[in-house]
Design a protein around this motif. Structure first.
Motif, PDB file in Angstrom:
ATOM      1  N   SER A   5    -169.079  16.542  27.947  1.00 39.90           N
ATOM      2  CA  SER A   5    -168.992  15.230  28.371  1.00 39.90           C
ATOM      3  C   SER A   5    -169.201  14.269  27.262  1.00 39.90           C
ATOM      4  O   SER A   5    -169.510  14.760  26.235  1.00 39.90           O
ATOM      5  N   TRP A   6    -169.127  13.018  27.461  1.00 41.16           N
ATOM      6  CA  TRP A   6    -169.565  12.112  26.403  1.00 41.16           C
ATOM      7  C   TRP A   6    -170.896  12.341  26.029  1.00 41.16           C
ATOM      8  O   TRP A   6    -171.368  12.162  24.817  1.00 41.16           O
ATOM      9  N   PHE A  57    -160.470   3.014  18.033  1.00 39.61           N
ATOM     10  CA  PHE A  57    -160.903   4.338  18.491  1.00 39.61           C
ATOM     11  C   PHE A  57    -161.056   4.448  20.127  1.00 39.61           C
ATOM     12  O   PHE A  57    -160.901   5.575  20.546  1.00 39.61           O
ATOM     13  N   LEU A  58    -161.453   3.512  20.594  1.00 39.03           N
ATOM     14  CA  LEU A  58    -161.649   3.477  22.210  1.00 39.03           C
ATOM     15  C   LEU A  58    -160.410   3.610  22.645  1.00 39.03           C
ATOM     16  O   LEU A  58    -160.445   4.100  23.996  1.00 39.03           O
ATOM     17  N   LEU A  59    -159.185   3.122  22.234  1.00 37.42           N
ATOM     18  CA  LEU A  59    -157.921   3.484  22.954  1.00 37.42           C
ATOM     19  C   LEU A  59    -157.538   4.847  22.958  1.00 37.42           C
ATOM     20  O   LEU A  59    -156.874   5.104  23.966  1.00 37.42           O
ATOM     21  N   ILE A  60    -157.946   5.840  22.307  1.00 41.93           N
ATOM     22  CA  ILE A  60    -157.714   7.240  22.578  1.00 41.93           C
ATOM     23  C   ILE A  60    -158.095   7.580  23.665  1.00 41.93           C
ATOM     24  O   ILE A  60    -157.277   8.161  24.600  1.00 41.93           O
ATOM     25  N   LEU A  81    -173.601   5.923  23.687  1.00 38.23           N
ATOM     26  CA  LEU A  81    -172.999   7.309  24.145  1.00 38.23           C
ATOM     27  C   LEU A  81    -173.137   7.258  25.777  1.00 38.23           C
ATOM     28  O   LEU A  81    -172.290   7.825  26.407  1.00 38.23           O
ATOM     29  N   LEU A  82    -174.344   6.561  26.124  1.00 42.06           N
ATOM     30  CA  LEU A  82    -174.673   6.670  27.678  1.00 42.06           C
ATOM     31  C   LEU A  82    -173.584   5.671  28.375  1.00 42.06           C
ATOM     32  O   LEU A  82    -173.104   5.946  29.397  1.00 42.06           O
ATOM     33  N   ILE A  83    -173.220   4.578  27.612  1.00 47.11           N
ATOM     34  CA  ILE A  83    -172.139   3.791  28.284  1.00 47.11           C
ATOM     35  C   ILE A  83    -170.640   4.387  28.095  1.00 47.11           C
ATOM     36  O   ILE A  83    -170.249   4.400  29.120  1.00 47.11           O
ATOM     37  N   LEU A  84    -170.610   4.993  27.390  1.00 49.12           N
ATOM     38  CA  LEU A  84    -169.203   5.643  27.060  1.00 49.12           C
ATOM     39  C   LEU A  84    -168.914   6.878  27.982  1.00 49.12           C
ATOM     40  O   LEU A  84    -168.231   7.009  28.683  1.00 49.12           O
ATOM     41  N   ASP A  85    -170.138   7.502  28.461  1.00 47.83           N
ATOM     42  CA  ASP A  85    -170.065   8.492  29.467  1.00 47.83           C
ATOM     43  C   ASP A  85    -170.019   7.894  30.726  1.00 47.83           C
ATOM     44  O   ASP A  85    -169.219   8.593  31.556  1.00 47.83           O
ATOM     45  N   ARG A  86    -170.653   6.848  31.104  1.00 49.29           N
ATOM     46  CA  ARG A  86    -170.141   5.928  32.366  1.00 49.29           C
ATOM     47  C   ARG A  86    -168.975   5.723  32.257  1.00 49.29           C
ATOM     48  O   ARG A  86    -168.140   5.582  33.513  1.00 49.29           O
ATOM     49  N   ALA A  87    -168.328   5.124  31.304  1.00 44.97           N
ATOM     50  CA  ALA A  87    -166.881   4.564  31.335  1.00 44.97           C
ATOM     51  C   ALA A  87    -165.898   5.912  31.486  1.00 44.97           C
ATOM     52  O   ALA A  87    -165.041   5.554  32.458  1.00 44.97           O
ATOM     53  N   PHE A  88    -166.106   7.006  30.892  1.00 43.58           N
ATOM     54  CA  PHE A  88    -165.240   8.153  30.992  1.00 43.58           C
ATOM     55  C   PHE A  88    -165.825   9.223  31.636  1.00 43.58           C
ATOM     56  O   PHE A  88    -166.379  10.041  31.018  1.00 43.58           O
ATOM     57  N   ARG A  89    -166.140   9.244  33.026  1.00 38.96           N
ATOM     58  CA  ARG A  89    -166.784  10.277  33.952  1.00 38.96           C
ATOM     59  C   ARG A  89    -166.153  11.376  33.878  1.00 38.96           C
ATOM     60  O   ARG A  89    -166.376  12.265  34.660  1.00 38.96           O
ATOM     61  N   GLN A  90    -165.290  11.715  32.815  1.00 43.21           N
ATOM     62  CA  GLN A  90    -164.497  12.840  32.662  1.00 43.21           C
ATOM     63  C   GLN A  90    -165.280  14.152  32.023  1.00 43.21           C
ATOM     64  O   GLN A  90    -165.898  14.059  30.869  1.00 43.21           O
ATOM     65  N   THR A  91    -165.244  15.298  32.690  1.00 40.56           N
ATOM     66  CA  THR A  91    -165.860  16.406  32.041  1.00 40.56           C
ATOM     67  C   THR A  91    -164.773  17.381  31.745  1.00 40.56           C
ATOM     68  O   THR A  91    -163.855  17.734  32.432  1.00 40.56           O
ATOM     69  N   TRP A  92    -165.089  18.265  30.799  1.00 41.57           N
ATOM     70  CA  TRP A  92    -164.120  19.485  30.631  1.00 41.57           C
ATOM     71  C   TRP A  92    -164.993  20.710  30.196  1.00 41.57           C
ATOM     72  O   TRP A  92    -166.049  20.572  29.718  1.00 41.57           O
ATOM     73  N   LYS A  93    -164.030  21.866  30.287  1.00 42.00           N
ATOM     74  CA  LYS A  93    -165.052  23.242  29.909  1.00 42.00           C
ATOM     75  C   LYS A  93    -164.407  23.843  28.745  1.00 42.00           C
ATOM     76  O   LYS A  93    -163.124  23.965  28.510  1.00 42.00           O
ATOM     77  N   VAL A 119    -160.925   5.802  34.476  1.00 43.26           N
ATOM     78  CA  VAL A 119    -161.650   4.890  33.533  1.00 43.26           C
ATOM     79  C   VAL A 119    -162.447   4.110  34.473  1.00 43.26           C
ATOM     80  O   VAL A 119    -161.856   3.441  35.520  1.00 43.26           O
ATOM     81  N   ASN A 120    -163.528   3.867  34.178  1.00 42.44           N
ATOM     82  CA  ASN A 120    -164.473   2.843  34.724  1.00 42.44           C
ATOM     83  C   ASN A 120    -164.263   1.720  33.795  1.00 42.44           C
ATOM     84  O   ASN A 120    -165.008   1.491  32.864  1.00 42.44           O
ATOM     85  N   TRP A 121    -163.526   0.552  34.076  1.00 38.25           N
ATOM     86  CA  TRP A 121    -163.478  -0.628  33.515  1.00 38.25           C
ATOM     87  C   TRP A 121    -164.362  -1.410  33.175  1.00 38.25           C
ATOM     88  O   TRP A 121    -164.603  -1.924  31.903  1.00 38.25           O
ATOM     89  N   LYS A 122    -165.216  -1.497  34.032  1.00 37.51           N
ATOM     90  CA  LYS A 122    -166.649  -2.347  33.764  1.00 37.51           C
ATOM     91  C   LYS A 122    -167.449  -1.758  32.620  1.00 37.51           C
ATOM     92  O   LYS A 122    -167.543  -2.594  31.814  1.00 37.51           O
ATOM     93  N   TRP A 123    -167.454  -0.491  32.622  1.00 33.88           N
ATOM     94  CA  TRP A 123    -168.459   0.052  31.522  1.00 33.88           C
ATOM     95  C   TRP A 123    -167.426   0.026  30.094  1.00 33.88           C
ATOM     96  O   TRP A 123    -168.175  -0.260  29.065  1.00 33.88           O
ATOM     97  N   VAL A 124    -166.150   0.056  30.172  1.00 33.71           N
ATOM     98  CA  VAL A 124    -165.418  -0.215  28.988  1.00 33.71           C
ATOM     99  C   VAL A 124    -165.530  -1.465  28.231  1.00 33.71           C
ATOM    100  O   VAL A 124    -165.870  -1.860  27.281  1.00 33.71           O
TER     101      VAL A 124
END
Length: 179
Positions: free
Chosen positions: A176-177, A19-22, A157-169, A31-36
């Motif tokens: 965000s995550w 599921f993380l692959l998506i 959820l907080l870790i995934l938010d750090r890993a994918f710092r992407q927001t959308w409207k 992507v912040n690979w450290k957090w992934v």
């Protein structure tokens, strides 16, 4: 050693990675690979700490059919982990004991009503629950919710938010995550 338990851990870990692959594919350049890597490792460690209780590694402190000791060890592990990763951000990962305004009263009322409805439904509709011990009832009313909230809606959820710092409207709301 109960390898069936550890097979379940490995299967759940692979499902998490699948599921993380998506989002890894969707956000490939953001992507912040450290957090992934941290998310993948923490998921596995959490499951191992949790399921060691089923393997008999922890002493059987509370009698009953359920994994009290594994859940308690997982909660302690998660609290220590959260403190190490986010030492000054307890509110962000969900550890807040005080509320302001009407939230306190509404939360208590909601928790009581939810527990009463859940208990009533279990008593009326699920066979075998009437014969359950007090330990079994207390476990089901407390441990899964506490441990899973800290892990799923708090730390992970907080870790995934750090890993994918992407927001959308969407609908004029920034998403965000970590919502």
């Amino acid at each position: 050693m109960n390898f069936g338990v550890y097979n379940q851990v490995v299967v759940e870990w692979f499902i998490f990675i699948a599921f993380l692959l998506i989002p890894l594919i969707v956000y490939r350049n953001k992507v912040n690979w450290k957090w992934v890597g941290l998310a993948i490792g923490i998921f596995l460690l959490h499951k191992i700490v949790l399921f060691l209780g089923l393997d008999g590694t922890y002493p059987d402190l509370i009698p009953g059919r359920y994994n009290w000791e594994g859940k308690m060890a997982a909660i302690i592990f998660l609290l220590l982990l959260a403190y190490l990763l986010f030492p000054k951000k307890a509110n962000e990962w969900g550890f807040r004991l005080s509320q302001n305004g009407v939230a306190k009263k509404a939360g208590i009322i909601t928790a009581i009503i939810t527990a009463l409805i859940g208990t009533l439904l279990a008593w009326l509709y699920f066979s075998g629950t009437k014969e359950g011990s007090t330990s079994d009832w207390l476990y089901q009313l407390s441990m899964p919710a506490i441990e899973e909230e800290i892990f799923d809606r708090g730390i992970m959820l907080l870790i995934l938010d750090r890993a994918f710092r992407q927001t959308w409207k969407f609908a004029k709301v920034n998403w965000s995550w970590e919502l």
